[in-house]
Design a protein around this motif. Structure first.
Motif, PDB file in Angstrom:
ATOM      1  N   GLN A  72      -3.033   9.614  -2.709  1.00 20.17           N
ATOM      2  CA  GLN A  72      -3.686   8.656  -3.600  1.00 20.17           C
ATOM      3  C   GLN A  72      -2.789   7.435  -3.723  1.00 20.17           C
ATOM      4  OE1 GLN A  72      -4.745  10.390  -7.393  1.00 20.17           O
ATOM      5  NE2 GLN A  72      -4.941  12.414  -6.478  1.00 20.17           N
ATOM      6  N   ASN A  73      -3.397   6.293  -4.069  1.00 19.76           N
ATOM      7  CA  ASN A  73      -2.603   5.083  -4.265  1.00 19.76           C
ATOM      8  C   ASN A  73      -1.661   5.268  -5.443  1.00 19.76           C
ATOM      9  OD1 ASN A  73      -3.503   3.492  -2.187  1.00 19.76           O
ATOM     10  ND2 ASN A  73      -5.204   2.654  -3.352  1.00 19.76           N
ATOM     11  N   LEU A  74      -0.410   4.878  -5.250  1.00 22.36           N
ATOM     12  CA  LEU A  74       0.576   4.916  -6.326  1.00 22.36           C
ATOM     13  C   LEU A  74       0.511   3.624  -7.133  1.00 22.36           C
ATOM     14  CD1 LEU A  74       2.987   6.414  -7.609  1.00 22.36           C
ATOM     15  CD2 LEU A  74       4.453   5.274  -5.964  1.00 22.36           C
ATOM     16  N   ILE A  75       0.369   2.514  -6.433  1.00 18.96           N
ATOM     17  CA  ILE A  75       0.233   1.221  -7.098  1.00 18.96           C
ATOM     18  C   ILE A  75      -1.007   0.529  -6.543  1.00 18.96           C
ATOM     19  CG2 ILE A  75       2.694   0.950  -7.537  1.00 18.96           C
ATOM     20  CD1 ILE A  75       2.781  -0.947  -5.131  1.00 18.96           C
TER      21      ILE A  75
ATOM     22  N   ASN B 170       0.875  -1.171   0.000  1.00 21.42           N
ATOM     23  CA  ASN B 170       0.000   0.000   0.000  1.00 21.42           C
ATOM     24  C   ASN B 170       0.913   1.223   0.000  1.00 21.42           C
ATOM     25  OD1 ASN B 170      -2.139   1.738   0.146  1.00 21.42           O
ATOM     26  ND2 ASN B 170      -2.485   1.434   2.329  1.00 21.42           N
ATOM     27  N   PHE B 171       1.129   1.778  -1.172  1.00 19.69           N
ATOM     28  CA  PHE B 171       1.991   2.946  -1.329  1.00 19.69           C
ATOM     29  C   PHE B 171       1.115   4.104  -1.752  1.00 19.69           C
ATOM     30  CE2 PHE B 171       4.806  -0.576  -1.565  1.00 19.69           C
ATOM     31  CZ  PHE B 171       6.013  -0.128  -1.066  1.00 19.69           C
ATOM     32  N   THR B 172       1.011   5.106  -0.895  1.00 14.30           N
ATOM     33  CA  THR B 172       0.201   6.283  -1.209  1.00 14.30           C
ATOM     34  C   THR B 172       1.117   7.492  -1.307  1.00 14.30           C
ATOM     35  OG1 THR B 172      -0.239   6.654   1.124  1.00 14.30           O
ATOM     36  CG2 THR B 172      -1.879   5.389  -0.090  1.00 14.30           C
ATOM     37  N   CYS B 173       0.820   8.353  -2.267  1.00 16.92           N
ATOM     38  CA  CYS B 173       1.652   9.536  -2.485  1.00 16.92           C
ATOM     39  C   CYS B 173       0.783  10.767  -2.669  1.00 16.92           C
ATOM     40  CB  CYS B 173       2.536   9.362  -3.715  1.00 16.92           C
ATOM     41  SG  CYS B 173       3.852   8.167  -3.479  1.00 16.92           S
ATOM     42  N   SER B 174       1.351  11.885  -2.287  1.00 16.52           N
ATOM     43  CA  SER B 174       0.739  13.190  -2.502  1.00 16.52           C
ATOM     44  C   SER B 174       1.640  13.949  -3.470  1.00 16.52           C
ATOM     45  CB  SER B 174       0.628  13.945  -1.177  1.00 16.52           C
ATOM     46  OG  SER B 174       0.302  15.289  -1.403  1.00 16.52           O
ATOM     47  N   PHE B 175       1.109  14.288  -4.627  1.00 16.09           N
ATOM     48  CA  PHE B 175       1.869  15.014  -5.634  1.00 16.09           C
ATOM     49  C   PHE B 175       1.519  16.489  -5.570  1.00 16.09           C
ATOM     50  CE2 PHE B 175       1.296  10.737  -7.258  1.00 16.09           C
ATOM     51  CZ  PHE B 175       2.596  10.386  -7.550  1.00 16.09           C
TER      52      PHE B 175
END
Length: 183
Positions: free
Chosen positions: A90-93, A79-84
């Motif tokens: 949001q989920n990255l993968i 569960n990899f979440t990122c904020s751009f």
């Protein structure tokens, strides 16, 4: 319509990873920090092919590890979440894909989730609303040059005034005592 690319200025990520035994469905948590140093974790959690490469590595390592917790290489889920650029996380993968079974060289990358579009009301709040060319810099440049020249001429004028002294007087900074000064 082709989506416009976006320059990523900030990318903040959070992660969790688990290894799941295919036979018993038992899971153990995987801490990236136990296997990678700080800089490697920072790079891996933001880069999907690196995540998959690490999943392949950890799956093989856990299958060989003694005592045997897994009878065969486990499934790895993350569960990899990122904020751009300050967006919501949001989920990255995709967390449902088994990362140890993915070949990260094969396209399309259906295991990487697309970014959700930014609503127009949120887009108006973001600070990067400038034109994508640097024309604004060149349009403003003559103004900056004039301001700089005015500032420098003012400094030269003040420097000239500070060094000016009337005949028969002297400035304190340039005065050296002589024998005539002593009584």
């Amino acid at each position: 319509m082709v989506p416009r690319s976006m320059m990523v200025r900030t990318k903040d990520c959070a992660h969790s990873m688990v290894a799941r035994d295919r036979a018993t469905n038992g899971t153990i948590r995987i801490a990236l920090e136990h296997y990678l140093d700080h800089h490697q974790v920072q790079r891996t959690e933001k880069h999907p092919p690196s995540i998959v490469q690490f999943a392949h590595y950890i799956s093989r390592k856990l299958a060989r590890q003694k005592p045997h917790y897994f009878s065969e290489p486990p499934a790895i889920h993350g569960n990899f979440t990122c904020s751009f650029n300050g967006r919501p996380f949001q989920n990255l993968i995709s967390p449902v894909h088994d990362l140890s079974q993915i070949d990260y060289n094969d396209e399309p990358f259906d295991w990487v989730t697309p970014l959700e579009p930014l609503p127009e009301e949120k887009r108006a709040e973001y600070p990067w609303r400038w034109p994508w060319t640097f024309r604004w810099l060149w349009d403003e440049w003559p103004t900056y040059v004039k301001q700089y020249e005015a500032l420098m001429s003012e400094k030269r004028r003040l420097r000239a005034l500070s060094s000016f002294h009337l005949p028969g007087t002297h400035s304190l900074s340039s005065h050296r005592p002589t024998s005539a000064d002593t009584p």
